[in-house]
Design a protein around this motif. Structure first.
Motif, PDB file in Angstrom:
ATOM      1  N   ASN A 113      30.256   2.120 -23.872  1.00 57.83           N
ATOM      2  CA  ASN A 113      30.703   0.924 -23.154  1.00 57.83           C
ATOM      3  C   ASN A 113      32.196   0.951 -22.841  1.00 57.83           C
ATOM      4  O   ASN A 113      32.628   0.390 -21.830  1.00 57.83           O
ATOM      5  N   ARG A 114      32.996   1.586 -23.696  1.00 64.72           N
ATOM      6  CA  ARG A 114      34.452   1.518 -23.555  1.00 64.72           C
ATOM      7  C   ARG A 114      35.068   2.766 -22.930  1.00 64.72           C
ATOM      8  O   ARG A 114      36.160   2.708 -22.392  1.00 64.72           O
ATOM      9  N   PHE A 115      34.396   3.926 -23.045  1.00 68.58           N
ATOM     10  CA  PHE A 115      34.981   5.176 -22.557  1.00 68.58           C
ATOM     11  C   PHE A 115      33.971   5.906 -21.679  1.00 68.58           C
ATOM     12  O   PHE A 115      32.767   5.816 -21.880  1.00 68.58           O
ATOM     13  N   GLY A 164      14.708  12.542 -39.040  1.00 71.18           N
ATOM     14  CA  GLY A 164      15.671  13.549 -38.621  1.00 71.18           C
ATOM     15  C   GLY A 164      16.460  13.193 -37.376  1.00 71.18           C
ATOM     16  O   GLY A 164      17.283  13.983 -36.916  1.00 71.18           O
ATOM     17  N   GLN A 165      16.230  12.003 -36.824  1.00 68.70           N
ATOM     18  CA  GLN A 165      16.947  11.601 -35.613  1.00 68.70           C
ATOM     19  C   GLN A 165      18.450  11.477 -35.852  1.00 68.70           C
ATOM     20  O   GLN A 165      19.265  11.723 -34.965  1.00 68.70           O
ATOM     21  N   ASN A 166      18.818  11.097 -37.054  1.00 62.47           N
ATOM     22  CA  ASN A 166      20.221  10.810 -37.338  1.00 62.47           C
ATOM     23  C   ASN A 166      21.099  12.037 -37.158  1.00 62.47           C
ATOM     24  O   ASN A 166      22.255  11.936 -36.751  1.00 62.47           O
ATOM     25  N   VAL A 167      20.572  13.223 -37.471  1.00 62.29           N
ATOM     26  CA  VAL A 167      21.392  14.423 -37.392  1.00 62.29           C
ATOM     27  C   VAL A 167      21.753  14.747 -35.939  1.00 62.29           C
ATOM     28  O   VAL A 167      22.844  15.260 -35.654  1.00 62.29           O
ATOM     29  N   VAL A 168      20.859  14.431 -34.994  1.00 59.39           N
ATOM     30  CA  VAL A 168      21.167  14.652 -33.581  1.00 59.39           C
ATOM     31  C   VAL A 168      22.206  13.646 -33.100  1.00 59.39           C
ATOM     32  O   VAL A 168      23.094  13.972 -32.299  1.00 59.39           O
ATOM     33  N   LYS A 169      22.132  12.430 -33.613  1.00 60.38           N
ATOM     34  CA  LYS A 169      23.133  11.421 -33.259  1.00 60.38           C
ATOM     35  C   LYS A 169      24.514  11.817 -33.776  1.00 60.38           C
ATOM     36  O   LYS A 169      25.536  11.514 -33.140  1.00 60.38           O
ATOM     37  N   ILE A 204      40.148   5.970 -33.477  1.00 62.39           N
ATOM     38  CA  ILE A 204      39.905   5.151 -32.295  1.00 62.39           C
ATOM     39  C   ILE A 204      39.816   3.703 -32.746  1.00 62.39           C
ATOM     40  O   ILE A 204      38.920   3.338 -33.521  1.00 62.39           O
ATOM     41  N   ASN A 205      40.731   2.873 -32.297  1.00 55.47           N
ATOM     42  CA  ASN A 205      40.885   1.523 -32.834  1.00 55.47           C
ATOM     43  C   ASN A 205      39.605   0.689 -32.802  1.00 55.47           C
ATOM     44  O   ASN A 205      39.289   0.025 -33.792  1.00 55.47           O
ATOM     45  N   PRO A 206      38.808   0.674 -31.708  1.00 54.75           N
ATOM     46  CA  PRO A 206      37.591  -0.159 -31.726  1.00 54.75           C
ATOM     47  C   PRO A 206      36.561   0.269 -32.772  1.00 54.75           C
ATOM     48  O   PRO A 206      35.675  -0.515 -33.099  1.00 54.75           O
ATOM     49  N   LEU A 207      36.670   1.484 -33.292  1.00 55.22           N
ATOM     50  CA  LEU A 207      35.668   1.981 -34.240  1.00 55.22           C
ATOM     51  C   LEU A 207      36.129   1.921 -35.685  1.00 55.22           C
ATOM     52  O   LEU A 207      35.433   2.412 -36.573  1.00 55.22           O
ATOM     53  N   ARG A 208      37.283   1.317 -35.951  1.00 55.70           N
ATOM     54  CA  ARG A 208      37.798   1.309 -37.320  1.00 55.70           C
ATOM     55  C   ARG A 208      36.879   0.559 -38.276  1.00 55.70           C
ATOM     56  O   ARG A 208      36.784   0.911 -39.448  1.00 55.70           O
ATOM     57  N   LYS A 209      36.215  -0.479 -37.783  1.00 55.86           N
ATOM     58  CA  LYS A 209      35.332  -1.282 -38.633  1.00 55.86           C
ATOM     59  C   LYS A 209      33.878  -0.831 -38.562  1.00 55.86           C
ATOM     60  O   LYS A 209      33.045  -1.349 -39.292  1.00 55.86           O
ATOM     61  N   VAL A 210      33.563   0.120 -37.687  1.00 54.59           N
ATOM     62  CA  VAL A 210      32.175   0.519 -37.458  1.00 54.59           C
ATOM     63  C   VAL A 210      31.775   1.580 -38.471  1.00 54.59           C
ATOM     64  O   VAL A 210      32.512   2.542 -38.712  1.00 54.59           O
ATOM     65  N   THR A 211      30.621   1.401 -39.085  1.00 51.74           N
ATOM     66  CA  THR A 211      30.094   2.383 -40.020  1.00 51.74           C
ATOM     67  C   THR A 211      28.764   2.965 -39.567  1.00 51.74           C
ATOM     68  O   THR A 211      28.335   3.996 -40.084  1.00 51.74           O
ATOM     69  N   SER A 212      28.097   2.318 -38.605  1.00 57.81           N
ATOM     70  CA  SER A 212      26.801   2.777 -38.122  1.00 57.81           C
ATOM     71  C   SER A 212      26.985   3.769 -36.971  1.00 57.81           C
ATOM     72  O   SER A 212      27.787   3.528 -36.053  1.00 57.81           O
ATOM     73  N   ILE A 213      26.238   4.866 -37.008  1.00 57.95           N
ATOM     74  CA  ILE A 213      26.326   5.872 -35.947  1.00 57.95           C
ATOM     75  C   ILE A 213      25.823   5.327 -34.612  1.00 57.95           C
ATOM     76  O   ILE A 213      26.494   5.494 -33.585  1.00 57.95           O
ATOM     77  N   PRO A 214      24.647   4.681 -34.535  1.00 57.89           N
ATOM     78  CA  PRO A 214      24.214   4.126 -33.239  1.00 57.89           C
ATOM     79  C   PRO A 214      25.201   3.118 -32.674  1.00 57.89           C
ATOM     80  O   PRO A 214      25.439   3.099 -31.459  1.00 57.89           O
ATOM     81  N   SER A 215      25.793   2.263 -33.521  1.00 58.07           N
ATOM     82  CA  SER A 215      26.767   1.293 -33.034  1.00 58.07           C
ATOM     83  C   SER A 215      28.005   1.993 -32.484  1.00 58.07           C
ATOM     84  O   SER A 215      28.564   1.582 -31.456  1.00 58.07           O
TER      85      SER A 215
END
Length: 626
Positions: A398-400, A421-426, A380-391
């Motif tokens: 916002n986009r889909f 342990g929140q990260n695993v649910v994300k 997905i092009n908008p996420l190519r630079k994203v490394t954070s799960i919340p971001s």
């Protein structure tokens, strides 16, 4: 009283409103698992893993990299990326491990998150160097700010319990292992194997005969004094195991243990073989127990199995959870799988093998299907630079239009801390949203390999860094920038160092443009750290031309000669790969490359001396031959 301007008053009011209406981060109820509730929770986890389609994993480890270049980078091949991940996995320890079995049905995600509080093995913590310990302490401080309770983790944490530790615990508690756990194949026998088997077989036959003769003698007619009985026991090697006669057969390897166990099948009616492990999990001996009847044999085997189950309850550790996930053969979903999986493999499965190919083969035995959400995000092009799960989740919202209903039936206790342990649910939520956008139906994924959805299979078991599923990996082709699809061959890269401190990539590129004809074509420069840079030649062959000039001082002229006289050095990608392979993990990449070049020079000198010695030996005349 000082008057406040309308502009400043408006700015102060806007700042106040922003702070007051800050939206808190969403928190889910995560079951916190420690030593005190581990046994009770394990059965629930087993049921949830069995009934789910996927298992998401996320871990928090100690420490951070002591140098930026030691992190996995876009210009790393699969081999160098694995070597970096292996180095980190062997230095760091896992502090808590979140596991979340989940299913995805249309827009509904049903998840069962558990966060396990672990503590590392003490002997590994004692061996950490001071700087590494500082790095780990710094990471622990940042975790403490998030509510991490160190005392709770250490006092009530779950042990790693590697296979070696389990064997050592059995030794300390005097529990042998049933011989059914030995699985090494011995279909091909050498001459030494045959001699060993025949010798042990003869010894067991004589021992059994002596035991039966002793047991049939009548008391009073042939009474033996204590000395005679002691001598017979010493000669025959007789001992007792639960009032039954037994003898120990020393072995030097697992293969010899398997040979003995297979040979004992000839005496299966009244003999029970047990494995006595040595320290470190190796096999020390095979104990042969003689029973009086088939009923007595069944009684002994049942008792041994019960003892083994009780022992597991006493020495059980987090590895049971890893074994449980592995036995289910369910797809594992993670974020940043290479780093996490090397840690999991190193701490809970087995020591990491030397190469990435061996690692992948070993890992697939435990987890046949691993899906990294990073590779889904790169589609997905908008996420190519994203490394954070919340971001990533925020941008997708916002986009889909991807409505996802998160349901967590397993609620934590009211007094439990639900931060960890929140990260695993994300990860579960992000995976569901990505599948929805990419038109992938997760419900088609089955445990049977032949029935897996081909769409998800394309994103599975990818351990090549910064690779997307739509791209076919090409040997020697790497990326330089994460957000750029352009690739370059490793042969077209040159590492430069010795150019001084506080030099930007732009300044270095300007200096190089006028120094050599190789820089008259298109090239780029990127700083790896403050000590070293990468030069990318986009035209094939120019890197070799430049390196040849650097190796021949007589061919240098102008600015390049001046830069070399001031300390400029250059090397190809193989030198960088050698530095990683040989473990030259210095704080600066320049120092590591210097060590790799010195090692290469020493190896070349040794080879030349060997060849010279061989040539000289050809001219030596042996007087005995005359």
């Amino acid at each position: 009283m000082v008057a406040v301007s309308p502009l400043l008053r408006r700015r102060l009011l806007s700042t106040s409103v922003t702070r007051t209406h800050h939206k808190p981060q969403q928190q889910w109820s995560i079951k916190q698992v420690t030593k005190s509730n581990f046994a009770d929770t394990l059965e629930d986890i087993k049921s949830h893993v069995s009934n789910s389609d996927f298992v998401a994993v996320s871990l928090q480890n100690t420490g951070f990299f002591s140098a930026p270049w030691q992190r996995v980078s876009p210009f790393d091949t699969a081999d160098t990326a694995y070597l970096k991940a292996k180095y980190a996995a062997e230095r760091f320890q896992v502090l808590h491990f979140a596991v979340c079995p989940f299913t995805v049905r249309a827009s509904k995600v049903t998840a069962y998150p558990y966060n396990f509080h672990l503590f590392p093995r003490p002997e590994l913590k004692m061996e950490m160097p001071s700087y590494s310990f500082y790095c780990q302490t710094s990471s622990l401080i940042s975790m403490a700010r998030q509510g991490f309770d160190f005392n709770s983790c250490i006092n009530d944490g779950i042990s790693y319990l590697s296979r070696e530790q389990e064997s050592a615990a059995k030794i300390q508690m005097g529990n042998p292992i049933l011989a059914k756990n030995v699985t090494e194949s011995t279909s091909t026998l050498s001459v030494a194997d045959s001699v060993f088997i025949e010798r042990i077989k003869s010894h067991i036959k004589n021992w059994k005969k002596a035991c039966k003769e002793t047991s049939t003698r009548k008391e009073g007619n042939q009474i033996q004094d204590a000395l005679v009985r002691s001598l017979r026991k010493l000669v025959l090697g007789n001992e007792e195991y639960d009032s039954r006669p037994c003898m120990n057969i020393d072995v030097c390897s697992e293969r010899q243990a398997q040979l003995v166990v297979e040979m004992l099948q000839e005496f299966a009616d009244d003999v029970v073989p047990l494995i006595i492990p040595a320290k470190g999990g190796a096999m020390q001996a095979v104990r042969v127990v003689l029973t009086s009847s088939k009923e007595d044999k069944d009684l002994l085997q049942g008792k041994l199995q019960n003892d083994e189950q009780e022992l597991k309850k006493k020495v059980r550790g987090f590895r049971e959870v890893i074994d449980l996930i592995s036995a289910s053969q369910k797809p594992v979903v993670s974020h940043g799988s290479l780093n996490d999986l090397t840690l999991i493999h190193s701490k809970f499965i087995a020591p990491l093998p030397p190469t990435v190919d061996e690692f992948m083969c070993s890992l697939r035995l435990a987890f046949p299907l691993v899906i990294d959400v990073n590779h889904l995000m790169k589609e997905i092009n908008p996420l190519r630079k994203v490394t954070s799960i919340p971001s990533a989740i925020s941008q997708l919202k916002n986009r889909f239009f991807t409505p996802i209903d998160m349901e967590i039936p397993c609620q934590a206790m009211e007094n439990e801390d639900t931060i960890l342990g929140q990260n695993v649910v994300k990860i579960c939520e992000l995976f569901a949203r990505l599948c929805s956008i990419l038109k992938i139906d997760p419900a088609d994924v089955k445990s049977d390999k032949e029935k897996r959805a081909s769409a998800l299979e394309a994103y599975a078991n990818i351990f090549r860094p910064f690779c997307t599923a739509s791209e076919e990996p090409i040997d020697g082709e790497i990326k330089i920038w994460t957000n750029n699809t352009r690739t370059v061959s490793c042969e077209d890269l040159v590492f430069l160092w010795g150019f001084g401190d506080r030099v930007t990539a732009g300044v270095l590129k300007s200096l190089l443009q006028e120094s050599h004809e190789a820089f008259s074509k298109e090239f780029d420069v990127r700083l790896v750290d403050t000590s070293c840079a990468i030069v990318i030649f986009w035209q094939h062959g120019l890197s070799e031309t430049f390196l040849n000039t650097m190796n021949k001082c007589s061919d240098m002229c102008g600015p390049l000669r001046e830069m070399v006289s001031e300390g400029l050095r250059a090397a190809g990608y193989e030198t960088y790969n050698r530095a990683c392979r040989l473990g030259f993990w210095e704080s600066s990449l320049a120092d590591s490359l210097d060590r790799a070049l010195a090692n290469s020079d020493c190896a070349s000198e040794a080879d030349s001396k060997t060849k010279c010695s061989d040539r000289c030996n050809e001219w030596i005349i042996n007087l005995d031959d005359l």
